[in-house]
Design an enzyme around this catalytic site. Structure first.
Site, mmCIF file in Angstrom:
data_model
loop_
_atom_site.group_PDB
_atom_site.id
_atom_site.type_symbol
_atom_site.label_atom_id
_atom_site.label_comp_id
_atom_site.label_asym_id
_atom_site.label_seq_id
_atom_site.Cartn_x
_atom_site.Cartn_y
_atom_site.Cartn_z
ATOM 1 N N GLY A 1 0.806 -1.222 0.000
ATOM 2 C CA GLY A 1 0.000 0.000 0.000
ATOM 3 C C GLY A 1 0.840 1.275 0.000
ATOM 4 O O GLY A 1 0.304 2.371 -0.130
ATOM 5 N N HIS B 1 2.451 2.801 2.479
ATOM 6 C CA HIS B 1 2.310 3.716 3.620
ATOM 7 C C HIS B 1 3.504 3.726 4.570
ATOM 8 O O HIS B 1 3.450 4.395 5.596
ATOM 9 C CB HIS B 1 1.052 3.381 4.429
ATOM 10 N N TYR C 1 -2.838 -2.206 14.218
ATOM 11 C CA TYR C 1 -3.804 -1.946 15.293
ATOM 12 C C TYR C 1 -4.925 -1.067 14.758
ATOM 13 O O TYR C 1 -4.761 -0.347 13.774
ATOM 14 C CB TYR C 1 -3.133 -1.243 16.483
ATOM 15 N N TYR D 1 4.901 2.185 12.932
ATOM 16 C CA TYR D 1 5.216 3.622 12.895
ATOM 17 C C TYR D 1 6.726 3.756 12.723
ATOM 18 O O TYR D 1 7.414 4.385 13.522
ATOM 19 C CB TYR D 1 4.717 4.325 14.161
#
Ligand SMILES: Cc1cc2nc3c(=O)[nH]c(=O)nc-3n(C[C@H](O)[C@H](O)[C@H](O)COP(=O)(O)OP(=O)(O)OC[C@H]3O[C@@H](n4cnc5c(N)ncnc54)[C@H](O)[C@@H]3O)c2cc1C
Ligand SMILES: *[C@@H]1O[C@H](CO)[C@@H](O)[C@H](O)[C@H]1NC(C)=O
Ligand SMILES: *[C@@H]1O[C@H](CO)[C@@H](O)[C@H](O)[C@H]1NC(C)=O
Ligand SMILES: *[C@@H]1O[C@H](CO)[C@@H](O)[C@H](O)[C@H]1NC(C)=O
Ligand SMILES: *[C@@H]1O[C@H](CO)[C@@H](O)[C@H](O)[C@H]1NC(C)=O
Ligand SMILES: *[C@@H]1O[C@H](CO)[C@@H](O)[C@H](O)[C@H]1NC(C)=O
Ligand SMILES: *[C@@H]1O[C@H](CO)[C@@H](O)[C@H](O)[C@H]1NC(C)=O
Length: 536
Positions: A115, A117, A195, A480
């Protein structure tokens, strides 16, 4: 086959050797590397599924658009951003298998993008000065939902929004606990431990994965049974990048009620935000498992044009509004929730609402591959293990006001998250955590000064937060991704450097297990990036 391959590797070895003596990195240099890679790819892929039309070099007119379509952090959409020598828009398993075999032979760095990201762009950028190519997974989008079995097979290039939509299309009482942003790709998200707003009830996405398909470093397609439990464990939260190319995951669906309740309320410092925030850190992880009450702090201009902090409380409750009011007015009366704040809707509508879109937005928006906005940004994560006092929050508010566009998210843990062992998956942040925090700074100016300034803001905020958050190690969330917490260029020190970010993302025991799996399945370290798992 073996003869061809050893011949090929001699040829490409020779080319590399010759290149080493060329004084200037000419375009002929990269084009001969690219040419031999392309030849190998053509030779290696299944002739019934030709790869030719799926290869984009910088010379192809559509190369920039293919590259840019899945760039999700505009910090990596600059002319100075390192570019791949080739993008393979794979459509068939044999294309991925060929990419792995040929990538190994040519000793090129291979990137897998689903994707796009990755917060540091590592699915399409390297900071290591090595020539690299991308295997783009966007065509692998199959989603096969089986409501009777309560499972779904989902390919890596599908987005979370597509997954949610396809489940809801078949059942109004099933869902899947994964991330909040619908454009996020399954390949990176699930392998990194995704999450979302149902984690207090059902755990992470990886806690609900029951099978997977991966193509390993020898180009073999494996499922859970043939890959073994160790590798299955590793790609359920350890990041896919170190172990192979994930083709698909099989999800265990979860049951959601016909009606869920959402609300979004804002509080200012004049409305006792510091007291409410302090109380939040005492209760958010202990509330009923059906409540996910996220707290977001950002900085706005008040009516006098002065900077002030705003607290936003965005909530999903898996139940009706009367139950939610009863629960929150008992356990968190400081928030002052009113009946009129609560909105009942279906779970799939709540997915759109939680993405901060107006009520009534058609749920088909979840099928759109492009995010609502694209910006340059830098994020960092932290774990909160102890409540923060009112004075603590007053300090945090003042610090936030020093910066432009600072946002701090508090995602509550507890519930199911605390019941799962920290060794069950590579993701170790289980009981003992009140919340996972994210600091995010966004900007729009495309110049190096603006980038440096905003990057500095994120790092300063992280420093200011040191007294409030986890220590030894200061834990971080793999999805992250943050290159500030250590990188590994796969030199002599790879294992020492890997320990730094490895212990933050996985803690020591899980990190060690990941290195053992890595050494077994990819001893040559073909699958790698700046924060992958080293072989020792
Ligand atoms: C706007 C935004 C919102 C987000 N919201 C959430 C959230 O709510 N919850 C959450 O947990 N995270 C969230 N994230 C983080 C996100 O989960 C991770 O960035 C995730 O890795 C993205 O997956 P991707 O496939 O889109 O990214 P990619 O950039 O394609 O991949 C990310 C990493 O995984 C590797 N990879 C990708 N596909 C494969 C594959 N098929 N096999 C092996 N390795 C692969 C890549 O090489 C790269 O290292 C968010 C990120 C953004 C930018
Ligand atoms: C690919 O196959 C062609 C024809 O079979 C052969 O001439 C060539 O050497 C091969 N190239 C590579 C890189 O394997
Ligand atoms: C890229 O350009 C080459 C050379 O012009 C061409 O053969 C190839 O088909 C192009 N690829 C795509 C995907 O358009
Ligand atoms: C990325 O950069 C290119 C080239 O400057 C530009 O055309 C494109 O619009 C940019 N993408 C986005 C989403 O801003
Ligand atoms: C607040 O005001 C400043 C200066 O007037 C302006 O630059 C900034 O964009 C404003 N911020 C927001 C969030 O409106
Ligand atoms: C809300 O849900 C509960 C079950 O959790 C049910 O007992 C109650 O009747 C519902 N209330 C309304 C107003 O629908
Ligand atoms: C290896 O690690 C040590 C300690 O972290 C560091 O001082 C040294 O510069 C590193 N060497 C290389 C080659 O990166």
């Amino acid at each position: 086959m073996a003869i061809i391959s050893s011949f090929t590797s001699q040829i490409s070895g020779l080319i590399l050797l010759l290149l080493a003596f060329l004084p200037i990195q000419s375009s002929a240099t990269s084009s001969s590397i690219t040419d031999s890679l392309i030849q190998c790819l053509n030779n290696r892929s299944d002739p019934s599924f030709p790869i030719t039309g799926l290869l984009y070099t910088p010379g192809n007119s559509s190369f920039p658009s293919v590259l840019q379509t899945y760039i999700r952090n505009l910090r990596f959409n600059e002319s100075t951003t390192p570019k791949p020598i080739l993008i393979i828009a794979a459509k068939h398993v044999s294309h991925i298998q060929a990419a792995i075999v040929c990538g190994k032979e040519s000793r090129l760095l291979m990137k897998t993008r689903s994707g796009g990201h990755d917060l540091e762009g590592l699915s399409y950028v390297t900071n290591t000065n090595q020539p690299f190519f991308i295997v783009d997974m966007f065509s692998f989008k199959l989603i096969d939902v089986d409501i009777e079995e309560e499972t779904a097979w989902v390919q890596a290039g599908a987005t979370l929004g597509e997954v949610y939509y396809r489940i809801a299309e078949k059942s109004s009482t099933h869902g899947y606990p994964a991330g909040i942003c619908p454009s996020v790709g399954v390949g990176g998200h699930i392998s990194g431990g995704g999450y979302g707003n149902m984690m207090r009830k059902f755990g992470l996405s990886i806690d609900n994965v029951v099978d997977a398909q991966i193509i390993d470093s020898s180009g073999e397609l494996l499922n859970r049974k043939s890959m073994g439990e160790d590798l299955f464990w590793a790609i359920s939260g350890g990041g896919g990048v170190s172990f192979g190319v994930v083709l698909a995951y099989k999800f265990k669906l979860v049951r959601v009620p016909e009606v869920v309740t959402v609300f979004k309320i804002e509080r200012t410092p004049e409305q006792n935000l510091a007291t409410i925030a302090q109380r939040w850190t005492q209760v958010a992880d202990k509330l009923d498992d059906n409540i996910f009450l996220r707290m977001t702090l950002d900085v706005i201009n008040d009516t006098n044009g002065e900077k002030t902090v705003r607290g936003t409380f965005l909530t999903l409750y898996l139940g009706n509004s009367s139950d939610l009011l009863t629960l929150l007015n008992k356990d968190f009366p400081e928030l002052g929730l009113q009946t009129s704040d609560c909105i009942e809707m279906s779970w799939i509508e709540s997915v759109v609402y939680y993405y901060d879109l107006p009520i009534g937005t058609p749920t088909t928006m979840l099928l759109s591959p492009t995010p609502q906005t694209l910006v340059l940004f830098k994020s960092k994560s932290d774990y909160l293990k102890n409540p923060i006092s009112k004075q603590g929050f007053e300090f945090i508010f003042e610090r936030m006001k020093e910066f432009e566009n600072m946002l701090v998210d508090f995602n509550p843990y507890g519930g199911r998250m605390s019941e799962i062992s920290e060794f069950a998956k590579p993701f170790p942040h289980r009981s003992g955590n009140i919340a996972m925090m994210q600091y995010q700074v966004v900007w729009n100016e495309h110049d190096i000064d603006a980038t440096n300034r905003h990057m500095k803001y994120a790092r300063m905020m992280y420093d200011y937060m040191t007294p409030f958050v986890s220590k030894n190690p200061r834990e971080a969330f793999l999805n992250y991704r943050d290159l500030d917490i250590g990188v590994n260029n796969h030199g002599k020190n790879a294992s020492i450097e890997g320990m730094v970010y490895g212990h933050k993302y996985f803690k020591e025991t899980n990190y060690k297990r990941l290195t053992r799996v890595k050494a077994r399945v990819d001893p040559d370290n073909f699958f790698r990036n700046e924060q992958s798992i080293p072989t020792s």
